[in-house]
Write an enzyme that holds these catalytic residues in place. Structure first.
Site, PDB file in Angstrom:
ATOM      1  N   TYR A  94       0.818  -1.213   0.000  1.00 50.68           N
ATOM      2  CA  TYR A  94       0.000   0.000   0.000  1.00 50.68           C
ATOM      3  C   TYR A  94       0.849   1.260   0.000  1.00 50.68           C
ATOM      4  O   TYR A  94       1.714   1.465   0.852  1.00 50.68           O
ATOM      5  CB  TYR A  94      -0.905  -0.013   1.226  1.00 50.68           C
ATOM      6  CG  TYR A  94      -2.025   1.010   1.209  1.00 50.68           C
ATOM      7  CD1 TYR A  94      -3.152   0.807   0.433  1.00 50.68           C
ATOM      8  CD2 TYR A  94      -1.959   2.152   1.999  1.00 50.68           C
ATOM      9  CE1 TYR A  94      -4.192   1.720   0.429  1.00 50.68           C
ATOM     10  CE2 TYR A  94      -2.996   3.073   2.004  1.00 50.68           C
ATOM     11  CZ  TYR A  94      -4.107   2.851   1.214  1.00 50.68           C
ATOM     12  OH  TYR A  94      -5.145   3.755   1.219  1.00 50.68           O
ATOM     13  N   SER A 122       0.978  -7.772   1.492  1.00 55.28           N
ATOM     14  CA  SER A 122      -0.016  -6.797   1.929  1.00 55.28           C
ATOM     15  C   SER A 122      -0.924  -6.421   0.763  1.00 55.28           C
ATOM     16  O   SER A 122      -1.602  -7.278   0.204  1.00 55.28           O
ATOM     17  CB  SER A 122       0.678  -5.584   2.560  1.00 55.28           C
ATOM     18  OG  SER A 122      -0.248  -4.754   3.209  1.00 55.28           O
ATOM     19  N   GLN A 123      -0.933  -5.143   0.330  1.00 49.27           N
ATOM     20  CA  GLN A 123      -1.721  -4.797  -0.847  1.00 49.27           C
ATOM     21  C   GLN A 123      -1.312  -5.652  -2.037  1.00 49.27           C
ATOM     22  O   GLN A 123      -2.163  -6.149  -2.795  1.00 49.27           O
ATOM     23  CB  GLN A 123      -1.545  -3.328  -1.200  1.00 49.27           C
ATOM     24  CG  GLN A 123      -2.233  -2.928  -2.509  1.00 49.27           C
ATOM     25  CD  GLN A 123      -1.959  -1.486  -2.909  1.00 49.27           C
ATOM     26  OE1 GLN A 123      -2.801  -0.628  -2.719  1.00 49.27           O
ATOM     27  NE2 GLN A 123      -0.774  -1.216  -3.436  1.00 49.27           N
ATOM     28  N   ASP A 153      -1.025  -9.448  13.596  1.00 53.24           N
ATOM     29  CA  ASP A 153      -1.176  -8.452  12.531  1.00 53.24           C
ATOM     30  C   ASP A 153      -2.517  -7.736  12.669  1.00 53.24           C
ATOM     31  O   ASP A 153      -3.568  -8.286  12.380  1.00 53.24           O
ATOM     32  CB  ASP A 153      -1.089  -9.152  11.175  1.00 53.24           C
ATOM     33  CG  ASP A 153      -1.050  -8.190   9.996  1.00 53.24           C
ATOM     34  OD1 ASP A 153      -1.274  -6.982  10.195  1.00 53.24           O
ATOM     35  OD2 ASP A 153      -0.804  -8.667   8.872  1.00 53.24           O
ATOM     36  N   HIS A 156       2.493  -6.960  11.101  1.00 50.65           N
ATOM     37  CA  HIS A 156       2.306  -6.911   9.659  1.00 50.65           C
ATOM     38  C   HIS A 156       3.591  -7.123   8.865  1.00 50.65           C
ATOM     39  O   HIS A 156       3.538  -7.317   7.655  1.00 50.65           O
ATOM     40  CB  HIS A 156       1.641  -5.589   9.265  1.00 50.65           C
ATOM     41  CG  HIS A 156       1.108  -5.587   7.866  1.00 50.65           C
ATOM     42  ND1 HIS A 156       0.267  -6.565   7.386  1.00 50.65           N
ATOM     43  CD2 HIS A 156       1.314  -4.729   6.821  1.00 50.65           C
ATOM     44  CE1 HIS A 156      -0.052  -6.323   6.134  1.00 50.65           C
ATOM     45  NE2 HIS A 156       0.585  -5.216   5.761  1.00 50.65           N
TER      46      HIS A 156
END
Length: 323
Positions: free
Chosen positions: A92, A186-187, A272, A302
């Protein structure tokens, strides 16, 4: 942060109902067909760098709406014949960064295609791809841009770019188009899950601590951004809950996971709060590919498994690309 979500035993069994609307597949078929009306026009410009082990190309291709999207292609130096490729998506607000940060997969003997994320690239790593599309009022960030209508939503453009990135990688003469994997954290992990549901002939998919999954639970479970952007939007736009979550249902990783056809290697971190474990398992437990596995990092946030997860990928991905 101690564990805050379901227990690991509960997570392994957690399989919430899918949220895909009746026209989910038609929506994406039309979206990708519209993108296909624009010539891919993938261009690979050699970059003059003091590297002896890799060759680097500055990539531009036409993504959603024909908009130019940037990327890197990193090849083992002197590659002469088509080799398998790993396509990577970024976390992100990160961008494609600089080439020297993307040497791992080329060092392992693969073509490495890194897609820039439109409109992002000011958090952690620099980006070079603008998003020429505006949106109605939104909370700062990307999660609520165009959230009033799935046709306008930010991730409709990003997921389409991501599919086109696979096509761009496959168009290079030194890439074996039949042996492509997609990865991301993640993203980037969420994008890789979406691509797994939209591209039917991938060899492998490796999402790490993936974002963009099980929006309904994520928006009410964690106070952390980026999911918090959804709650902040609804805090101001009172009464828009149903409309917002209907839009998000077209982009939920759970719904793409249920359409995946490739093996999947996931990772999850049980502390997370950015991408809560139950949201990751929601996608994992719906994975429809022929094989799936989950690496669990019990005391990590995370950052997930970091270099330990990279080591797992470096064993798992080549097995599927070279097999």
């Amino acid at each position: 942060m101690p564990h805050f979500d379901l227990s690991l035993d509960e997570l392994r069994a957690y399989k919430p109902a899918l949220t895909a609307p009746d026209d989910f597949d038609v929506f994406w078929e039309k979206t990708l067909a519209e993108a296909g009306e624009y010539a891919l026009d993938a261009r690979f410009e050699p970059v003059d760098l003091p590297y002896t082990a890799v060759d680097v190309f500055d990539v531009t291709f036409a993504g959603f709406g024909g908009h130019p999207v940037k990327g890197w292609l990193v090849l083992p130096a002197g590659t002469r014949g088509p080799i398998p490729a790993v396509v990577q998506y970024i976390g992100y607000n990160g961008g494609r960064g600089l080439p020297h940060t993307h040497l791992q997969w080329a060092a392992a003997g693969f073509a490495h295609f890194v897609m820039d994320t439109r409109g992002q690239g000011s958090g952690g790593s620099v980006g070079d791809t603008p998003d020429p599309v505006g949106s109605a009022p939104a909370v700062a960030g990307f999660m609520t841009q165009g959230i009033q209508d799935p046709h306008d939503y930010f991730y409709r453009r990003v997921y389409t770019d991501a599919v086109r990135a696979v096509e761009a990688a496959r168009s290079h003469p030194l890439v074996d188009a039949s042996r492509v994997a997609v990865v991301g954290g993640s993203q980037g992990g969420g994008i890789s899950i979406a691509v797994a549901g939209l591209v039917p002939d991938l060899r492998a998919v490796a999402p790490d601590v993936p974002f963009l999954c099980h929006f309904g639970r994520a928006a009410t479970l964690t106070e952390r951004h980026p999911y918090r952007e959804i709650a902040l939007y609804l805090k101001t736009h009172i009464g828009q809950d149903e409309r917002v979550f209907r839009t998000l249902s077209y982009f939920d990783g759970m719904n793409f996971a249920a359409r995946a056809t490739a093996p999947g290697l996931f990772s999850v971190a049980l502390e997370d709060q950015t991408c809560p474990p139950s949201t990751v398992f929601a996608a994992y437990n719906h994975w429809a590919g022929p094989e799936r596995s989950m690496e669990v990092y019990a005391f990590n946030d995370h950052e997930g498994g970091g270099s330990f997860q990279q080591a797992v990928q470096l064993q798992w991905v080549p097995r599927h690309l070279r097999g």
